[in-house]
Design a protein around this motif. Structure first.
Motif, PDB file in Angstrom:
ATOM      1  N   LEU A   1       0.571  -1.478  -0.304  1.00  0.00           N
ATOM      2  CA  LEU A   1      -0.406   0.159   0.223  1.00  0.00           C
ATOM      3  C   LEU A   1       0.521   1.325  -0.129  1.00  0.00           C
ATOM      4  O   LEU A   1       2.004   1.186   0.797  1.00  0.00           O
TER       5      LEU A   1
ATOM      6  N   ARG B   1      -6.083  -8.453   0.958  1.00  0.00           N
ATOM      7  CA  ARG B   1      -6.214  -8.550   2.404  1.00  0.00           C
ATOM      8  C   ARG B   1      -5.281  -8.834   3.386  1.00  0.00           C
ATOM      9  O   ARG B   1      -4.840  -9.667   3.127  1.00  0.00           O
TER      10      ARG B   1
ATOM     11  N   ALA C   1      -3.676   5.864   1.196  1.00  0.00           N
ATOM     12  CA  ALA C   1      -4.603   4.482   1.104  1.00  0.00           C
ATOM     13  C   ALA C   1      -6.204   4.739   1.957  1.00  0.00           C
ATOM     14  O   ALA C   1      -5.589   4.357   3.034  1.00  0.00           O
TER      15      ALA C   1
ATOM     16  N   LEU D   1      -8.679   2.173   3.969  1.00  0.00           N
ATOM     17  CA  LEU D   1      -8.401   0.508   4.312  1.00  0.00           C
ATOM     18  C   LEU D   1      -9.749   0.643   5.167  1.00  0.00           C
ATOM     19  O   LEU D   1      -9.799   1.522   6.400  1.00  0.00           O
TER      20      LEU D   1
ATOM     21  N   ALA E   1      -8.932  -6.003  -3.967  1.00  0.00           N
ATOM     22  CA  ALA E   1      -7.349  -6.156  -3.700  1.00  0.00           C
ATOM     23  C   ALA E   1      -6.423  -6.534  -2.315  1.00  0.00           C
ATOM     24  O   ALA E   1      -8.035  -7.194  -1.928  1.00  0.00           O
TER      25      ALA E   1
ATOM     26  N   GLU F   1      -8.270  -4.332   4.601  1.00  0.00           N
ATOM     27  CA  GLU F   1      -8.821  -4.953   3.725  1.00  0.00           C
ATOM     28  C   GLU F   1      -9.747  -3.303   2.422  1.00  0.00           C
ATOM     29  O   GLU F   1      -9.995  -2.011   2.984  1.00  0.00           O
ATOM     30  N   GLU F   2      -9.819  -3.687   1.601  1.00  0.00           N
ATOM     31  CA  GLU F   2     -10.347  -2.914   0.411  1.00  0.00           C
ATOM     32  C   GLU F   2     -11.211  -1.576   0.470  1.00  0.00           C
ATOM     33  O   GLU F   2     -11.796  -2.952   1.114  1.00  0.00           O
ATOM     34  N   ASN F   3     -11.455  -0.368   0.687  1.00  0.00           N
ATOM     35  CA  ASN F   3     -12.671  -0.059   1.050  1.00  0.00           C
ATOM     36  C   ASN F   3     -13.796   0.208   0.132  1.00  0.00           C
ATOM     37  O   ASN F   3     -15.256  -0.348   0.285  1.00  0.00           O
ATOM     38  N   ASP F   4     -13.492  -0.095  -1.494  1.00  0.00           N
ATOM     39  CA  ASP F   4     -14.265  -0.006  -2.135  1.00  0.00           C
ATOM     40  C   ASP F   4     -14.686  -1.916  -2.525  1.00  0.00           C
ATOM     41  O   ASP F   4     -13.793  -2.329  -2.863  1.00  0.00           O
TER      42      ASP F   4
END
Length: 134
Positions: A71, A108, A75, A77, A106, A98-101
């Motif tokens: 990352l 984790r 970024a 998260l 992505a 983990e990826e927010n979107d």
């Protein structure tokens, strides 16, 4: 005589508590910072923004664990878990992120909590990320 009976009753009730409070408490304990909200209230603890120029996501909360991704600064998260890991006489705080979107696939993984600024709401994390610049 009535006063003597009251004293005896008091000692009978309070003696077990006194004896228990004197037990050995030499078991090791750690200071743990609880999440802002109860973890069962939602499926995440909060949102983090990477505050270092570059960091790895690791497969487990341990130095030297396998890297599952990386990352960059800014970024955002979603933090799903926080864990305190004893290292010698100190404690390291790790978070599982983990990826927010949800549309982005992505990796984790785990990273040191020191590599993040943690916020209770997504909007605050996004604002902080934008303030960090490119």
């Amino acid at each position: 005589m009535k006063k003597f009976g009251s004293i005896v009753l008091f000692l009978m009730v309070s003696a077990p508590a006194f004896l228990i409070s004197g037990c050995d408490r030499s078991s090791r304990s750690f200071l743990v910072t609880p999440p802002a909200t109860h973890p069962l209230a939602r499926n995440y603890i909060g949102f983090g923004v990477v505050n270092t120029s570059f960091t790895h996501l690791l497969s487990e909360p341990a130095n030297g664990a396998a890297s599952v991704g990386h990352l960059r600064r800014g970024a955002v998260l979603r933090i799903a878990e926080r864990r305190q890991v004893p290292i010698g006489t100190s404690v390291q705080s790790w978070v599982f992120a983990e990826e927010n979107d949800p549309d982005v696939t992505a990796p984790r993984g785990w990273l040191l909590e020191d590599a993040l600024e943690i916020f209770d709401r997504e909007e605050r994390a996004i604002t902080a990320s934008r303030a960090m610049g490119p």
